[in-house]
Design a protein around this motif. Structure first.
Motif, PDB file in Angstrom:
ATOM      1  N   GLN A   1       7.672  10.353  -2.722  1.00 56.37           N
ATOM      2  CA  GLN A   1       8.742  11.134  -2.120  1.00 56.37           C
ATOM      3  C   GLN A   1       9.791  11.337  -3.206  1.00 56.37           C
TER       4      GLN A   1
ATOM      5  N   ASN B   1       0.866  -1.178   0.000  1.00 57.63           N
ATOM      6  CA  ASN B   1       0.000   0.000   0.000  1.00 57.63           C
ATOM      7  C   ASN B   1       0.905   1.232   0.000  1.00 57.63           C
ATOM      8  N   TYR B   2       1.078   1.768  -1.156  1.00 58.36           N
ATOM      9  CA  TYR B   2       2.007   2.894  -1.302  1.00 58.36           C
ATOM     10  C   TYR B   2       1.314   4.211  -1.022  1.00 58.36           C
ATOM     11  N   GLY B   3       2.073   5.103  -0.404  1.00 57.56           N
ATOM     12  CA  GLY B   3       1.573   6.437  -0.136  1.00 57.56           C
ATOM     13  C   GLY B   3       1.992   7.396  -1.237  1.00 57.56           C
TER      14      GLY B   3
ATOM     15  N   GLN C   1       8.408   5.475  -3.798  1.00 61.72           N
ATOM     16  CA  GLN C   1       7.296   5.276  -2.869  1.00 61.72           C
ATOM     17  C   GLN C   1       7.670   4.141  -1.921  1.00 61.72           C
ATOM     18  N   GLU C   2       7.029   4.107  -0.780  1.00 62.55           N
ATOM     19  CA  GLU C   2       7.228   3.000   0.141  1.00 62.55           C
ATOM     20  C   GLU C   2       5.915   2.684   0.829  1.00 62.55           C
ATOM     21  N   CYS C   3       5.829   1.448   1.290  1.00 60.22           N
ATOM     22  CA  CYS C   3       4.585   0.975   1.895  1.00 60.22           C
ATOM     23  C   CYS C   3       4.271   1.767   3.159  1.00 60.22           C
ATOM     24  N   GLN C   4       2.982   2.093   3.320  1.00 58.67           N
ATOM     25  CA  GLN C   4       2.547   2.867   4.478  1.00 58.67           C
ATOM     26  C   GLN C   4       2.022   1.997   5.616  1.00 58.67           C
ATOM     27  N   ASP C   5       1.940   0.678   5.375  1.00 60.34           N
ATOM     28  CA  ASP C   5       1.400  -0.209   6.405  1.00 60.34           C
ATOM     29  C   ASP C   5       2.426  -0.450   7.508  1.00 60.34           C
TER      30      ASP C   5
ATOM     31  N   LYS D   1       9.235  -3.778   4.786  1.00 61.31           N
ATOM     32  CA  LYS D   1       9.166  -2.322   4.676  1.00 61.31           C
ATOM     33  C   LYS D   1      10.295  -1.781   3.800  1.00 61.31           C
TER      34      LYS D   1
END
Length: 452
Positions: free
Chosen positions: A267, A262-264, A275-279, A285
């Motif tokens: 950046q 789930n990418y935010g 992007q990186e996972c927001q979970d 991670k």
């Protein structure tokens, strides 16, 4: 007695002859298979240089006619990629050898061409001398595909998988099957993914890739390191590559897909974005960090400030991540100019060539110069433009009037009036006469009044 002996000799000869026939038949060595070799068969090679030979012992091969295309039309020139070619040949067994029985059904299992069964082959007939005429087709000439680049799109949480999500960068190949399965699921068969894609779920991609006409794979040459699979901007190496059969026309490969996250929001820095996972419970991670591109992917430039003749303008372009890049637009310079304050010279006033100015900003780029007065154009003693008198022309002198002679020789004045002082005198005399008449009239009027 002699007749009996002759008859015995004839019978013995016949017996010997009959006995030799099975001996000869038994001596003929059967040929199990015939191997043909075609040299000079390659893309761009001249057809005239191609030779058909055999290394099979006991067989003679004779080419019949020339090369034909897939529609049995005679062709010449060079062999071309992706086209079928065929040729007629006769197979003749040499002494002591016997050709195998050839039919349309078994010919491809008995005759090989360049070590492979021909794509198509037929028996055209057997001659009285035992030779067999056959027709065989060569494999279509192909260019080997040694590297492969594939793109996987829409592998995003919530999306539904479709086979069209996998495309090839090259027109040499096409993806026939792109099946997404659950990796590691224990089942009698692969469990195909039909539900919307979920985060942190392990998927595997099963790909069946074919070459287009004129191209082929060599599974011994194309390795998994020669295949690049891009998944949403990330590079993935296939787990394995297998021969798909079909005479090198296809390959099969398995590709482990990266975990979905789930990418935010993006950046970014001045060079790239990610992007990186927001979970919070993401099992990978650090592995979730992905670069959409090695560098920013900008759109078209947009003008922010228009340049002028003397000042630079500015423009900007934006990346999908939101990062913007700005750049200067060079000054336009004084492109359009005009001449102002120009004035033509006349014979009474000086002229002016005019000032060269920029139409855009009005800056005077070049001052004009004064134009001298034009000379007068005298016609009949006067300038035709301004009416000035020609100073070089003198007025005509009056012609003197001759005096009339009297009878006594005294000179008398003529009736022609003279200009100048005599005329003035006559005016004064006339005024004195009128004054005298006025005074005389006044006196007479006064006397008559007194007398009454």
């Amino acid at each position: 007695m002699k007749k009996a002996r002759r008859l015995l000799v004839v019978l013995l000869c016949c017996a010997l002859t009959l006995g030799l026939v099975p001996m000869a038949a038994a001596a003929a060595e059967p040929i199990a298979a015939v191997s043909l070799s075609v040299s000079g068969y390659g893309i761009g090679q001249p057809m005239a240089d191609a030779n058909i030979t055999t290394t099979t012992q006991g067989v003679t091969v004779t080419a019949v006619g020339g090369w034909l295309d897939g529609q049995y039309n005679e062709v010449a020139g060079n062999f071309e990629r992706g086209k079928l070619y065929c040729h007629y040949v006769t197979l003749q067994a040499e002494d002591g050898y016997a050709l195998p029985a050839l039919t349309d059904d078994n010919i491809k299992s008995i005759v090989t061409v360049n070590g492979k069964a021909p794509a198509y082959a037929w028996v055209m007939g057997t001659d009285t001398d035992g030779s067999i005429k056959i027709l065989f087709f060569m494999d279509a000439l192909s260019e080997q595909v040694d590297t492969l680049a594939l793109n996987v799109k829409n592998l995003v949480v919530g999306n539904t998988w479709a086979e069209s999500n996998v495309t090839a960068d090259s027109e040499k190949v096409f993806v026939q099957n792109a099946k997404l399965i659950y990796k590691g699921v224990v089942s009698d068969h692969d469990v195909q993914v039909t539900d919307p894609l979920q985060a942190h779920t392990a998927y595997q991609l099963y790909l069946y890739i074919w070459t287009n006409s004129g191209y082929s794979f060599d599974v011994n040459n194309i390795q998994k390191e020669n295949v690049t699979v891009r998944v949403n901007g990330q590079t993935v190496t296939p787990v394995a590559i297998r021969d798909g059969g079909d005479n090198g026309r296809s390959i099969v490969m398995d590709v482990d897909m990266p975990l979905l996250h789930n990418y935010g929001a993006y950046q970014y820095d001045e060079n790239q974005h990610w992007q990186e996972c927001q979970d919070a419970d993401c099992p990978d991670k650090e592995g979730s960090i992905q670069e959409a591109t090695a560098s920013h992917s900008f759109g078209e430039w947009t003008e922010v400030k228009a340049p002028t003749e003397t000042q630079e303008g500015t423009k900007e372009r934006a990346c999908v991540c939101g990062y913007k890049e700005t750049a200067a637009i060079p000054v336009t310079g004084h492109v359009e100019t005009e001449i102002i304050n120009a004035k033509e010279a006349t014979c009474t006033e000086e002229g002016y060539t005019g000032d060269k100015v920029c139409k855009g900003c009005g800056e005077v780029l070049e001052k004009g110069t004064v134009i001298e007065k034009l000379p007068h154009n005298y016609v009949d003693g006067k300038c035709s433009a301004c009416g000035a008198v020609d100073p070089s022309v003198k007025p005509a002198e009056a012609t003197p009037t001759p005096e009339a002679e009297t009878t006594d020789g005294a000179a008398t004045e003529t009736a022609t009036p003279k200009t100048g002082e005599p005329n003035i005198m006559m005016v004064w005399a006339a005024l004195l006469l009128l004054s005298g008449l006025g005074i005389a009239g006044t006196v007479l009027y006064g006397r008559k009044k007194a007398a009454k």
